[in-house]
Design a protein around this motif. Structure first.
Motif, PDB file in Angstrom:
ATOM      1  N   GLU A 232       0.825  -1.212   0.000  1.00 28.61           N
ATOM      2  CA  GLU A 232       0.000   0.000   0.000  1.00 28.61           C
ATOM      3  C   GLU A 232       0.857   1.259   0.000  1.00 28.61           C
ATOM      4  O   GLU A 232       0.545   2.246  -0.660  1.00 28.61           O
ATOM      5  CB  GLU A 232      -0.912   0.003   1.224  1.00 28.61           C
ATOM      6  CG  GLU A 232      -1.824   1.207   1.307  1.00 28.61           C
ATOM      7  CD  GLU A 232      -2.700   1.186   2.547  1.00 28.61           C
ATOM      8  OE1 GLU A 232      -3.026   2.283   3.036  1.00 28.61           O
ATOM      9  OE2 GLU A 232      -3.055   0.092   3.019  1.00 28.61           O
ATOM     10  N   LEU A 233       1.970   1.220   0.726  1.00 29.02           N
ATOM     11  CA  LEU A 233       2.853   2.379   0.826  1.00 29.02           C
ATOM     12  C   LEU A 233       3.870   2.453  -0.302  1.00 29.02           C
ATOM     13  O   LEU A 233       4.606   3.429  -0.419  1.00 29.02           O
ATOM     14  CB  LEU A 233       3.583   2.363   2.175  1.00 29.02           C
ATOM     15  CG  LEU A 233       2.689   2.495   3.408  1.00 29.02           C
ATOM     16  CD1 LEU A 233       3.497   2.254   4.672  1.00 29.02           C
ATOM     17  CD2 LEU A 233       2.011   3.842   3.441  1.00 29.02           C
ATOM     18  N   GLY A 234       3.935   1.418  -1.123  1.00 23.46           N
ATOM     19  CA  GLY A 234       4.895   1.406  -2.231  1.00 23.46           C
ATOM     20  C   GLY A 234       6.326   1.213  -1.765  1.00 23.46           C
ATOM     21  O   GLY A 234       7.255   1.666  -2.422  1.00 23.46           O
TER      22      GLY A 234
ATOM     23  N   GLU B  41      14.783   3.185   3.069  1.00 21.80           N
ATOM     24  CA  GLU B  41      14.959   3.797   4.377  1.00 21.80           C
ATOM     25  C   GLU B  41      13.760   4.694   4.625  1.00 21.80           C
ATOM     26  O   GLU B  41      13.349   5.453   3.750  1.00 21.80           O
ATOM     27  CB  GLU B  41      16.236   4.636   4.417  1.00 21.80           C
ATOM     28  CG  GLU B  41      17.500   3.814   4.344  1.00 21.80           C
ATOM     29  CD  GLU B  41      18.734   4.681   4.516  1.00 21.80           C
ATOM     30  OE1 GLU B  41      18.708   5.612   5.342  1.00 21.80           O
ATOM     31  OE2 GLU B  41      19.706   4.411   3.807  1.00 21.80           O
ATOM     32  N   ILE B  42      13.186   4.579   5.818  1.00 23.04           N
ATOM     33  CA  ILE B  42      12.027   5.404   6.151  1.00 23.04           C
ATOM     34  C   ILE B  42      12.256   6.087   7.489  1.00 23.04           C
ATOM     35  O   ILE B  42      13.053   5.624   8.305  1.00 23.04           O
ATOM     36  CB  ILE B  42      10.721   4.585   6.202  1.00 23.04           C
ATOM     37  CG1 ILE B  42      10.791   3.489   7.274  1.00 23.04           C
ATOM     38  CG2 ILE B  42      10.382   3.996   4.850  1.00 23.04           C
ATOM     39  CD1 ILE B  42       9.485   2.770   7.515  1.00 23.04           C
ATOM     40  N   ASP B  43      11.587   7.200   7.695  1.00 23.48           N
ATOM     41  CA  ASP B  43      11.564   7.889   8.975  1.00 23.48           C
ATOM     42  C   ASP B  43      10.118   7.972   9.431  1.00 23.48           C
ATOM     43  O   ASP B  43       9.218   8.205   8.611  1.00 23.48           O
ATOM     44  CB  ASP B  43      12.103   9.321   8.849  1.00 23.48           C
ATOM     45  CG  ASP B  43      13.605   9.360   8.635  1.00 23.48           C
ATOM     46  OD1 ASP B  43      14.308   8.462   9.130  1.00 23.48           O
ATOM     47  OD2 ASP B  43      14.073  10.305   7.976  1.00 23.48           O
TER      48      ASP B  43
ATOM     49  N   ALA C  90      -1.954   6.629  15.237  1.00 19.30           N
ATOM     50  CA  ALA C  90      -1.627   6.681  13.808  1.00 19.30           C
ATOM     51  C   ALA C  90      -0.146   7.012  13.640  1.00 19.30           C
ATOM     52  O   ALA C  90       0.416   7.795  14.396  1.00 19.30           O
ATOM     53  CB  ALA C  90      -2.473   7.734  13.102  1.00 19.30           C
ATOM     54  N   ILE C  91       0.485   6.408  12.658  1.00 23.06           N
ATOM     55  CA  ILE C  91       1.891   6.659  12.361  1.00 23.06           C
ATOM     56  C   ILE C  91       1.987   7.125  10.919  1.00 23.06           C
ATOM     57  O   ILE C  91       1.365   6.548  10.034  1.00 23.06           O
ATOM     58  CB  ILE C  91       2.735   5.381  12.541  1.00 23.06           C
ATOM     59  CG1 ILE C  91       2.696   4.907  13.987  1.00 23.06           C
ATOM     60  CG2 ILE C  91       4.178   5.619  12.106  1.00 23.06           C
ATOM     61  CD1 ILE C  91       3.386   3.584  14.202  1.00 23.06           C
ATOM     62  N   GLU C  92       2.769   8.155  10.687  1.00 30.40           N
ATOM     63  CA  GLU C  92       3.052   8.603   9.330  1.00 30.40           C
ATOM     64  C   GLU C  92       4.521   8.337   9.057  1.00 30.40           C
ATOM     65  O   GLU C  92       5.369   8.599   9.902  1.00 30.40           O
ATOM     66  CB  GLU C  92       2.749  10.088   9.174  1.00 30.40           C
ATOM     67  CG  GLU C  92       1.271  10.414   9.296  1.00 30.40           C
ATOM     68  CD  GLU C  92       0.993  11.889   9.113  1.00 30.40           C
ATOM     69  OE1 GLU C  92       1.811  12.582   8.473  1.00 30.40           O
ATOM     70  OE2 GLU C  92      -0.037  12.338   9.620  1.00 30.40           O
ATOM     71  N   ILE C  93       4.807   7.804   7.891  1.00 32.70           N
ATOM     72  CA  ILE C  93       6.192   7.547   7.526  1.00 32.70           C
ATOM     73  C   ILE C  93       6.544   8.355   6.283  1.00 32.70           C
ATOM     74  O   ILE C  93       5.674   8.800   5.542  1.00 32.70           O
ATOM     75  CB  ILE C  93       6.468   6.050   7.266  1.00 32.70           C
ATOM     76  CG1 ILE C  93       5.693   5.573   6.044  1.00 32.70           C
ATOM     77  CG2 ILE C  93       6.158   5.218   8.481  1.00 32.70           C
ATOM     78  CD1 ILE C  93       6.194   4.273   5.496  1.00 32.70           C
TER      79      ILE C  93
ATOM     80  N   LYS D 252      13.246   8.264   2.527  1.00 34.72           N
ATOM     81  CA  LYS D 252      14.344   9.219   2.343  1.00 34.72           C
ATOM     82  C   LYS D 252      14.156   9.993   1.040  1.00 34.72           C
ATOM     83  O   LYS D 252      14.420  11.188   0.975  1.00 34.72           O
ATOM     84  CB  LYS D 252      15.694   8.512   2.349  1.00 34.72           C
ATOM     85  CG  LYS D 252      16.055   7.894   3.664  1.00 34.72           C
ATOM     86  CD  LYS D 252      16.322   8.950   4.709  1.00 34.72           C
ATOM     87  CE  LYS D 252      16.789   8.296   6.003  1.00 34.72           C
ATOM     88  NZ  LYS D 252      17.048   9.266   7.049  1.00 34.72           N
ATOM     89  N   ALA D 253      13.677   9.318  -0.019  1.00 34.45           N
ATOM     90  CA  ALA D 253      13.459   9.992  -1.301  1.00 34.45           C
ATOM     91  C   ALA D 253      12.388  11.073  -1.157  1.00 34.45           C
ATOM     92  O   ALA D 253      12.537  12.180  -1.687  1.00 34.45           O
ATOM     93  CB  ALA D 253      13.057   8.986  -2.376  1.00 34.45           C
ATOM     94  N   GLU D 254      11.304  10.766  -0.425  1.00 34.21           N
ATOM     95  CA  GLU D 254      10.266  11.764  -0.201  1.00 34.21           C
ATOM     96  C   GLU D 254      10.798  12.927   0.631  1.00 34.21           C
ATOM     97  O   GLU D 254      10.473  14.088   0.377  1.00 34.21           O
ATOM     98  CB  GLU D 254       9.063  11.140   0.508  1.00 34.21           C
ATOM     99  CG  GLU D 254       8.281  10.179  -0.355  1.00 34.21           C
ATOM    100  CD  GLU D 254       7.258   9.380   0.454  1.00 34.21           C
ATOM    101  OE1 GLU D 254       7.403   9.274   1.695  1.00 34.21           O
ATOM    102  OE2 GLU D 254       6.319   8.857  -0.162  1.00 34.21           O
ATOM    103  N   GLN D 255      11.629  12.618   1.622  1.00 34.94           N
ATOM    104  CA  GLN D 255      12.207  13.649   2.475  1.00 34.94           C
ATOM    105  C   GLN D 255      13.094  14.580   1.646  1.00 34.94           C
ATOM    106  O   GLN D 255      13.028  15.800   1.792  1.00 34.94           O
ATOM    107  CB  GLN D 255      13.012  12.986   3.589  1.00 34.94           C
ATOM    108  CG  GLN D 255      13.475  13.915   4.670  1.00 34.94           C
ATOM    109  CD  GLN D 255      14.187  13.173   5.775  1.00 34.94           C
ATOM    110  OE1 GLN D 255      14.845  12.156   5.548  1.00 34.94           O
ATOM    111  NE2 GLN D 255      14.069  13.662   6.986  1.00 34.94           N
TER     112      GLN D 255
END
Length: 78
Positions: free
Chosen positions: A21-23, A29-31, A39-42, A45-48
């Motif tokens: 779902e999140l691709g 690497e995620i933050d 609820a958690i939002e991630i 690194k590319a999005e950041q």
């Protein structure tokens, strides 16, 4: 999901359906950028990086003077 001990940290395993779902893919690497009321939002690194560049462009920070050349040694001088 089960919270497990991983070295000196705690970890959870994410279900494949959530990854899909999140691709996300193995090695991404995620933050965790926000948590609220269960609820958690991630953010990857590319999005950041993309968001940082958009913020710089919005403030005209991305434009460098003509002829600018980064000098690592000069930047690290103390």
């Amino acid at each position: 999901m089960l919270v497990s001990k991983w070295g000196n940290s705690l970890a959870v395993r994410l279900p494949k359906a959530l990854f899909d779902e999140l691709g996300l893919k193995e090695g991404d690497e995620i933050d965790i950028v926000a948590t609220r009321k269960g609820a958690i939002e991630i953010e990857t690194k590319a999005e950041q990086r993309r968001r940082a560049i958009e913020n710089m462009e919005a403030r005209n920070w991305a434009a460098l003077p003509a002829g600018y050349k980064f000098d690592r040694d000069e930047a690290n001088e103390r």
